[in-house]
Design an enzyme around this catalytic site. Structure first.
Site, mmCIF file in Angstrom:
data_model
loop_
_atom_site.group_PDB
_atom_site.id
_atom_site.type_symbol
_atom_site.label_atom_id
_atom_site.label_comp_id
_atom_site.label_asym_id
_atom_site.label_seq_id
_atom_site.Cartn_x
_atom_site.Cartn_y
_atom_site.Cartn_z
ATOM 1 N N ASP A 33 41.177 1.896 41.145
ATOM 2 C CA ASP A 33 41.925 0.784 41.718
ATOM 3 C C ASP A 33 42.604 -0.034 40.615
ATOM 4 O OD1 ASP A 33 40.825 1.698 43.957
ATOM 5 O OD2 ASP A 33 39.597 -0.061 44.400
ATOM 6 N N TYR A 36 45.694 1.637 39.498
ATOM 7 C CA TYR A 36 46.711 1.491 40.537
ATOM 8 C C TYR A 36 47.324 0.096 40.456
ATOM 9 C CZ TYR A 36 48.830 1.142 45.165
ATOM 10 O OH TYR A 36 49.711 0.954 46.184
ATOM 11 N N ASP A 37 46.441 -0.896 40.307
ATOM 12 C CA ASP A 37 46.927 -2.281 40.203
ATOM 13 C C ASP A 37 47.914 -2.434 39.050
ATOM 14 O OD1 ASP A 37 45.503 -3.112 42.359
ATOM 15 O OD2 ASP A 37 43.827 -3.942 41.207
ATOM 16 N N SER A 82 49.218 -7.377 53.529
ATOM 17 C CA SER A 82 48.295 -7.168 52.429
ATOM 18 C C SER A 82 48.130 -8.504 51.701
ATOM 19 C CB SER A 82 48.897 -6.119 51.521
ATOM 20 O OG SER A 82 48.028 -5.865 50.473
ATOM 21 N N GLU A 113 35.948 -16.471 50.307
ATOM 22 C CA GLU A 113 34.978 -15.564 50.925
ATOM 23 C C GLU A 113 35.029 -14.225 50.206
ATOM 24 O OE1 GLU A 113 37.510 -15.899 54.456
ATOM 25 O OE2 GLU A 113 37.215 -13.772 54.759
ATOM 26 N N LYS A 115 35.708 -10.442 49.253
ATOM 27 C CA LYS A 115 36.687 -9.436 49.636
ATOM 28 C C LYS A 115 35.917 -8.136 49.815
ATOM 29 C CE LYS A 115 41.162 -7.534 48.366
ATOM 30 N NZ LYS A 115 40.881 -6.105 48.447
ATOM 31 N N ASP A 117 34.954 -4.368 50.380
ATOM 32 C CA ASP A 117 35.597 -3.149 49.922
ATOM 33 C C ASP A 117 35.466 -2.075 51.000
ATOM 34 O OD1 ASP A 117 37.033 -1.589 48.280
ATOM 35 O OD2 ASP A 117 35.456 -1.261 46.794
ATOM 36 N N ARG A 136 45.223 -0.071 59.663
ATOM 37 C CA ARG A 136 46.395 -0.834 59.277
ATOM 38 C C ARG A 136 47.643 0.043 59.164
ATOM 39 N NH1 ARG A 136 46.612 -4.187 53.752
ATOM 40 N NH2 ARG A 136 46.398 -2.112 52.891
ATOM 41 N N TYR A 229 37.862 -11.205 59.826
ATOM 42 C CA TYR A 229 38.369 -12.247 58.930
ATOM 43 C C TYR A 229 39.757 -12.776 59.307
ATOM 44 C CZ TYR A 229 40.465 -8.106 56.791
ATOM 45 O OH TYR A 229 41.135 -6.939 56.578
ATOM 46 N N LYS A 294 41.955 -18.526 51.000
ATOM 47 C CA LYS A 294 42.914 -18.811 52.072
ATOM 48 C C LYS A 294 43.092 -20.312 52.217
ATOM 49 C CE LYS A 294 41.286 -14.697 54.412
ATOM 50 N NZ LYS A 294 40.458 -14.096 55.448
ATOM 51 N N LYS A 318 40.706 -10.606 42.103
ATOM 52 C CA LYS A 318 40.056 -9.315 41.879
ATOM 53 C C LYS A 318 39.047 -9.431 40.732
ATOM 54 C CE LYS A 318 41.742 -5.642 43.323
ATOM 55 N NZ LYS A 318 42.326 -4.743 44.221
ATOM 56 N N CYS A 412 13.144 22.065 22.841
ATOM 57 C CA CYS A 412 13.521 20.720 22.382
ATOM 58 C C CYS A 412 14.568 20.815 21.271
ATOM 59 C CB CYS A 412 12.275 19.995 21.888
ATOM 60 S SG CYS A 412 12.661 18.422 21.098
ATOM 61 N N CYS A 415 12.657 19.399 17.835
ATOM 62 C CA CYS A 415 11.534 20.077 17.170
ATOM 63 C C CYS A 415 11.397 21.542 17.571
ATOM 64 C CB CYS A 415 10.229 19.325 17.418
ATOM 65 S SG CYS A 415 9.640 19.482 19.109
ATOM 66 N N CYS A 430 9.740 17.460 26.357
ATOM 67 C CA CYS A 430 9.206 18.115 25.169
ATOM 68 C C CYS A 430 7.746 17.689 25.077
ATOM 69 C CB CYS A 430 9.979 17.650 23.939
ATOM 70 S SG CYS A 430 9.120 18.030 22.399
ATOM 71 N N CYS A 435 6.788 15.228 17.879
ATOM 72 C CA CYS A 435 8.233 15.469 17.774
ATOM 73 C C CYS A 435 8.918 14.244 17.160
ATOM 74 C CB CYS A 435 8.794 15.752 19.171
ATOM 75 S SG CYS A 435 10.581 15.842 19.219
HETATM 76 S S1 IVH Z 1 42.484 -11.428 54.766
HETATM 77 C C1 IVH Z 1 46.991 -11.416 55.695
HETATM 78 N N1 IVH Z 1 39.958 -11.363 54.124
HETATM 79 O O1 IVH Z 1 41.867 -6.814 51.572
HETATM 80 C C2 IVH Z 1 45.920 -10.861 54.875
HETATM 81 N N2 IVH Z 1 41.251 -9.423 53.727
HETATM 82 O O2 IVH Z 1 44.838 -6.396 50.220
HETATM 83 C C3 IVH Z 1 44.746 -10.547 55.674
HETATM 84 N N3 IVH Z 1 39.985 -7.556 52.796
HETATM 85 O O3 IVH Z 1 44.124 -5.616 53.922
HETATM 86 C C4 IVH Z 1 43.633 -10.151 54.836
HETATM 87 N N4 IVH Z 1 38.040 -8.569 52.741
HETATM 88 O O4 IVH Z 1 41.673 -4.883 54.120
HETATM 89 C C5 IVH Z 1 41.115 -10.690 54.159
HETATM 90 N N5 IVH Z 1 37.697 -11.429 53.627
HETATM 91 C C6 IVH Z 1 38.844 -10.772 53.672
HETATM 92 C C7 IVH Z 1 38.930 -9.445 53.235
HETATM 93 C C8 IVH Z 1 40.174 -8.804 53.277
HETATM 94 C C9 IVH Z 1 38.694 -7.462 52.495
HETATM 95 C C10 IVH Z 1 40.987 -6.497 52.597
HETATM 96 C C11 IVH Z 1 41.837 -6.230 53.808
HETATM 97 C C12 IVH Z 1 43.236 -6.475 53.348
HETATM 98 C C13 IVH Z 1 43.122 -6.297 51.875
HETATM 99 C C14 IVH Z 1 44.157 -7.095 51.139
#
Ligand code: IVH
Length: 671
Positions: A33, A36-37, A82, A113, A115, A117, A136, A229, A294, A318, A412, A415, A430, A435
């Site tokens: 990840d 990718y980021d 996203s 809160e 995130k 995975d 999604r 969420y 948020k 992240k 071993c 030894c 061993c 040894c």
């Molecule tokens: S809020 C409008 N809350 O993270 C955005 N997302 O790249 C709504 N994710 O697509 C997302 N935990 O799959 C939100 N507590 C959380 C989350 C969460 C995991 C994921 C979700 C989202 C991605 C964002």
């Protein structure tokens, strides 16, 4: 030569699209990840610098992957967006400044809160009944996974107003994350290995793979979970804050991670909470890869609005990577203090979360075979806390044909003695007690921090001491003198003096440390302190029979047998006597009746200010208590440091005694 932005952008888009497909559609990512980021951030930057090159089909303008052909398509009434990423505190402050500008510089209330995975899912309830569940997909259209989602126990088939105070909305589109708990993930991989199925790389892939099964019966056998969420369209409802929305969802019977949603006023508190989540992530039963921030007020959310791909009012912080990808240059075998042969992978150095990793353990032959890890394989490495980094898996799609299968040798490597592998044990050993590799590892353990704690006696010196025949057993360290030390490489007058003082200082120790230092199999730091507290003298420990050992709550048959075998060996008894004759002394063990922690299980949360965490741990153990890392039913006391983690909530729920650092120490003064 510097690449033209246009060609670099095109190249990046191609690569990102490829990886989107591996991640979102096939559930078998080929890069981390974090990598990718990096690609994504680079593309974002180039497009920002060259806005004329932005096209609607760029991955920066769209979310996620395309829907799989095999599931029916479901159009989301409100696009599933996203989140933008923040990688450090400055990114979070920038986010806050941007929003404050739109808010007449007024301070903003946020929620923070975990995130999760896993993967994002939308549930549509009509008249209170679950009608459709979808992934999604590309944000606009996802896949219909209703049958599969219905097998998840924590997703209600119909809504019910738990409080009885309000009515159920005619239409509710609710969003959340479907994930798999760490324990269930491990169990699943274990079963798969027995069935000769490839292991899932992480709980997220396992959750995604489980959900995208055409046969819902397969999904039903996997233990998936969901936390909600957010919402899409909701009829007849107006909440003033995000937090209230979560309470509303909870009242309808939907699962919300409410205790972990923290309301923060201003960005400083947000940052503090983010760090706290990062520091306690390993204590959670599920994987989290960051924190989501948020804006709490719905009115402000609306005012700040959306960008193409993500809302302006939210951001994902992240965490630093714990995994990295690299290549195994070679595999070698290390012989430990109990003779165990451990295969070790030598890696192309790779930086993970700010630490350069050069070696990782492969545990044993069974693990190597199960994961099919070969020399020259591209592999994923994982580090967690203080433990030795490990090889998680090899990426089979990166094989070139040059890979070599590795087998632990029959004798071993140090030894030459033939190794032994007991029935039912994964580890080869061993059996030669003399040894040199075992001696070396045994001495390293003897002088280590939790044992005799001799500062400055590192690996290189120990190896020389053994090579020169100056040291064979721990006691020989106490018979070293200046003359001998000066014969070693890189040791001059001053360092010899320092070393001798450190050796002298180590003689004043505790019984628990001493028992641990002996290196008895199955007697780790904790068992050593249990033995010390129970028997109170080395003499009594040595005389203890198997039965008496087994009568102690925390001693099992393996440990009891191992201890009795150790102490009935004359060479070991002689060594202990020699050590005592060299002047090793133990601090008095406080008597049980006086100690406020005697026989109690104590957990520490948050940061402790008056001493190091390790020192507090030892203090508790010396006073007859046991220290555990997680809060559970058997926990007696929770010590509260600064910025406590989720353990506090759990302790409250279990009605465990909670005491702050100062009051904890006061008890000892009174006692
Ligand atoms: S809020 C409008 N809350 O993270 C955005 N997302 O790249 C709504 N994710 O697509 C997302 N935990 O799959 C939100 N507590 C959380 C989350 C969460 C995991 C994921 C979700 C989202 C991605 C964002």
């Amino acid at each position: 030569m510097q690449k033209e932005p246009k060609s670099e952008i095109e190249e990046l888009r191609k690569v990102i699209k490829y990886h989107n497909d591996r991640y979102y559609v096939r559930d078998t990512p080929e890069i981390l990840d974090s990598e990718y980021d990096k690609l994504f951030q680079r593309l974002l930057l180039l497009e920002r610098e060259n806005p004329e090159l932005v096209t609607p089909d760029s991955p920066t303008q769209k979310v996620g992957g395309v829907p799989l052909k095999t599931f029916d398509a479901v159009k989301h009434s409100v696009p599933m967006l996203s989140l933008e990423n923040a990688f450090n505190d400055d990114d979070l402050r920038d986010f806050d400044s941007r929003l404050k500008k739109l808010n007449n510089s007024r301070i903003i209330e946020y929620t923070v809160e975990p995130k999760m995975d896993g993967l994002a899912i939308e549930l549509v309830y009509e008249g209170g009944k679950l009608k459709v569940a979808s992934t999604r997909g590309d944000g606009a259209t996802g896949e219909n996974v209703t049958d599969n989602i219905k097998t998840i126990l924590t997703v209600p088939m119909s809504l019910h107003d738990i409080s009885g105070s309000g009515s159920i909305p005619r239409l509710l589109e609710v969003r959340g994350e479907v994930y798999m708990e760490k324990q269930d993930f491990e169990n699943l991989n274990r079963t798969r290995s027995v069935e000769n199925m490839p292991a899932f790389a992480n709980p997220r892939n396992a959750a995604a793979g489980s959900l995208r099964q055409l046969d819902a019966r397969v999904t039903a056998r996997r233990r998936l979970n969901m936390f909600c969420y957010g919402t899409g369209t909701v009829s007849d409802y107006g909440a003033e804050t995000y937090y209230e929305t979560m309470l509303f969802l909870q009242r309808l019977g939907l699962r919300v991670n409410r205790p972990m949603i923290k309301i923060c006023s201003g960005i400083d508190e947000v940052i503090e909470r983010c760090h706290e989540f990062e520091n306690t992530r390993n204590d959670l039963p599920f994987e989290i890869d960051g924190a989501v921030i948020k804006v709490n007020s719905m009115e402000l959310q609306e005012k700040f609005g959306l960008k193409t791909r993500s809302p302006r009012w939210a951001i994902a912080y992240k965490f630093k990577a714990v995994q990295g990808m690299t290549v195994i240059k070679n595999i070698d075998v290390q012989v430990g203090r109990t003779g165990a042969l451990t295969p070790v992978a030598y890696l192309e150095p790779v930086e993970i979360g700010g630490v350069t990793i050069r070696r990782a353990t492969l545990h044993n032959q069974e693990e190597i075979d199960k994961k099919d890890i070969r020399i020259h394989d591209t592999v994923i490495i994982q580090r967690a806390g203080d433990v030795i980094p490990e090889v998680v898996e090899s990426i089979k799609s990166k094989r070139t044909g040059d890979e070599k299968i590795f087998r632990i040798p029959d004798s071993c490597p140090v030894c030459g003695t033939e190794v032994i592998k007991k029935e039912g044990e994964a580890v080869a050993r061993c059996p030669n007690k003399k040894c040199p590799a075992q001696l070396n590892a045994g001495l390293k353990h003897f002088v280590s921090k939790g044992a005799m704690n001799i500062d400055g006696l590192g690996d290189k010196i120990i190896t020389q001491l053994i090579d020169k025949d100056f040291v064979k057993r721990g006691v020989d360290i106490y018979r070293l003198d200046r003359e001998k030390l000066l014969q070693l490489d890189k040791i001059e007058e001053k360092s010899a003096g320092n070393l001798l003082s450190a050796i002298e200082a180590s003689k004043e120790t505790t019984l628990a440390r001493f028992i641990f230092a002996l290196g008895i199999r199955h007697v780790g730091e904790h068992v050593a302190s249990v033995l010390a507290n129970h028997f109170k003298s080395i003499d009594a420990v040595q005389k203890a029979g198997e039965e008496e050992l087994l009568s102690i709550k925390e001693i099992g048959p393996q440990t009891a047998e191992s201890a009795v075998t150790y102490f009935s060996d004359d060479a070991n008894t002689a060594h202990i006597n020699d050590l005592l004759n060299e002047g090793i002394k133990f601090e008095e063990i406080e008597s049980d009746e006086e100690s406020p922690v005697a026989g109690k299980t104590v957990v520490i949360t948050g940061s402790i200010t008056s001493m190091k965490r390790d020192e507090l741990k030892e203090f508790i153990q010396r006073n007859g208590g046991r220290v555990s890392s997680a809060v559970g039913k058997s926990t007696d006391i929770l010590i509260l440091g600064e910025n406590p983690g989720s353990k506090l909530e759990k302790a409250k729920k279990l009605r465990i005694e909670i005491i702050d650092e100062d009051n904890f120490f006061n008890r000892f003064k009174l006692g």
